[in-house]
Motif scaffolding. Structure first.
Motif, PDB file in Angstrom:
ATOM      1  N   HIS A  14       0.824  -1.204   0.000  1.00  0.00           N
ATOM      2  CA  HIS A  14       0.000   0.000   0.000  1.00  0.00           C
ATOM      3  C   HIS A  14       0.861   1.258   0.000  1.00  0.00           C
ATOM      4  O   HIS A  14       0.485   2.270  -0.611  1.00  0.00           O
ATOM      5  N   VAL A  23      -6.155   9.666  -2.458  1.00  0.00           N
ATOM      6  CA  VAL A  23      -6.767   8.344  -2.618  1.00  0.00           C
ATOM      7  C   VAL A  23      -8.275   8.492  -2.533  1.00  0.00           C
ATOM      8  O   VAL A  23      -8.792   9.191  -1.655  1.00  0.00           O
ATOM      9  N   VAL A  25     -11.617   6.917  -1.442  1.00  0.00           N
ATOM     10  CA  VAL A  25     -11.991   5.913  -0.450  1.00  0.00           C
ATOM     11  C   VAL A  25     -13.507   5.822  -0.402  1.00  0.00           C
ATOM     12  O   VAL A  25     -14.204   6.847  -0.289  1.00  0.00           O
ATOM     13  N   ASP A  40     -12.006  10.424   1.785  1.00  0.00           N
ATOM     14  CA  ASP A  40     -12.020  10.455   0.330  1.00  0.00           C
ATOM     15  C   ASP A  40     -11.320  11.704  -0.215  1.00  0.00           C
ATOM     16  O   ASP A  40     -11.660  12.835   0.134  1.00  0.00           O
ATOM     17  N   HIS A  56      -3.066   3.073   8.041  1.00  0.00           N
ATOM     18  CA  HIS A  56      -3.003   3.990   6.905  1.00  0.00           C
ATOM     19  C   HIS A  56      -3.067   5.410   7.457  1.00  0.00           C
ATOM     20  O   HIS A  56      -4.102   5.819   8.001  1.00  0.00           O
ATOM     21  N   MET A  92     -10.249   1.334  -1.818  1.00  0.00           N
ATOM     22  CA  MET A  92      -9.263   2.387  -2.037  1.00  0.00           C
ATOM     23  C   MET A  92      -8.891   2.393  -3.514  1.00  0.00           C
ATOM     24  O   MET A  92      -8.599   1.341  -4.087  1.00  0.00           O
TER      25      MET A  92
END
Length: 264
Positions: A14, A23, A25, A40, A56, A92
């Motif tokens: 990742h 990213v 999301v 997001d 993350h 993702m």
């Protein structure tokens, strides 16, 4: 349940595929929808792991905590994104790749202080460069608890699961029911060094390779897609070293395997 090398391998993947860029999301299943909306479009700053926990780290001090548990798994794909199939907790999407998370025990957004609180409860992780094996030894050396249970206690040692537990004890001739305090420092140092090496191999190869090359023959592995083991899931089979039948018991709710002759 995936062992620590699996989470570190995911973190590296990742980091390589998503970190340093925004990213997308989402949560096709809906259970993570509110949290996904907060993430997001944010930049994923880094991904790392501690034991069986995946982190993350997003800009804005938001951290996704994932614990796969027994059934969690990521499924990777290349763009264009496929239609969602099944119960996808978190999706993702990066510039060229995406991944879907299904069935985790935990998938939540935390603040850094809550991440620190979780990590403070975990023992040292043999795969982390900042790991201090002295922290584990200080608990093991004073404990009457069997070493077979201590190695599985994530507050003592993070990332070790049933396979590494069974195999590292066999490789060092240590019976799993020996009290922690009966080990000497030389035995512990050897166990720690072996775990570091074995788990690093697991990260590189994606499989737990625990049998020395000179013993890697004879009866096949317990499953078609797995490398051979010395004792794990080989109850009643002949020990690869001495021929004695491998023993089996249940220790604190988990299956335990050892050789009665090699691990007296």
């Amino acid at each position: 349940m995936p062992e620590g090398h699996t989470l570190h391998r995911l973190a590296r993947l990742h980091q390589r595929r998503f970190a340093g860029a925004p990213v997308r999301v989402g949560s096709p299943q809906g259970r993570f929808a509110h949290e996904a909306a907060r993430l997001d479009g944010r930049v994923l700053e880094r991904a790392d792991a501690w034991g069986k926990h995946l982190w993350h780290h997003y800009e804005g001090d938001l951290v996704v905590h994932v614990h796969l548990g027994l059934y969690g798994a990521f499924t990777d794909w290349d763009l264009p994104a496929p239609d969602p199939v099944g119960q996808i907790r978190m999706r993702m999407t990066g510039a060229t790749h995406g991944t879907d998370l299904r069935g985790p025990t935990a998938c939540e957004v935390l603040t850094p202080d809550r991440v620190e609180a979780i990590e403070a409860r975990l023992g040292p992780d043999p795969l982390r460069p900042d790991a201090d094996p002295e922290r584990a030894w200080s608990k093991i050396s004073r404990s009457r608890t069997p070493i077979g249970a201590l190695l599985m206690d994530q507050s003592v040692l993070a990332g070790v699961g049933n396979v590494y537990r069974a195999e590292v004890l066999f490789r060092h001739g240590i019976h799993p029911e020996r009290q922690g305090r009966s080990l000497d420092r030389q035995e512990w140092d050897a166990i720690w060094a072996d775990l570091v090496e074995l788990m690093q191999v697991g990260v590189r190869r994606g499989r737990m390779h625990v049998v020395h090359p000179e013993h890697d023959h004879g009866e096949p592995a317990y499953a078609a897609d797995r490398p051979r083991t010395y004792v794990y899931r080989r109850a009643g089979a002949s020990c690869r070293i001495c021929g004695e039948p491998v023993a089996h018991a249940v220790m604190r709710g988990r299956n335990l395997f050892w050789c009665p002759r090699c691990q007296q």
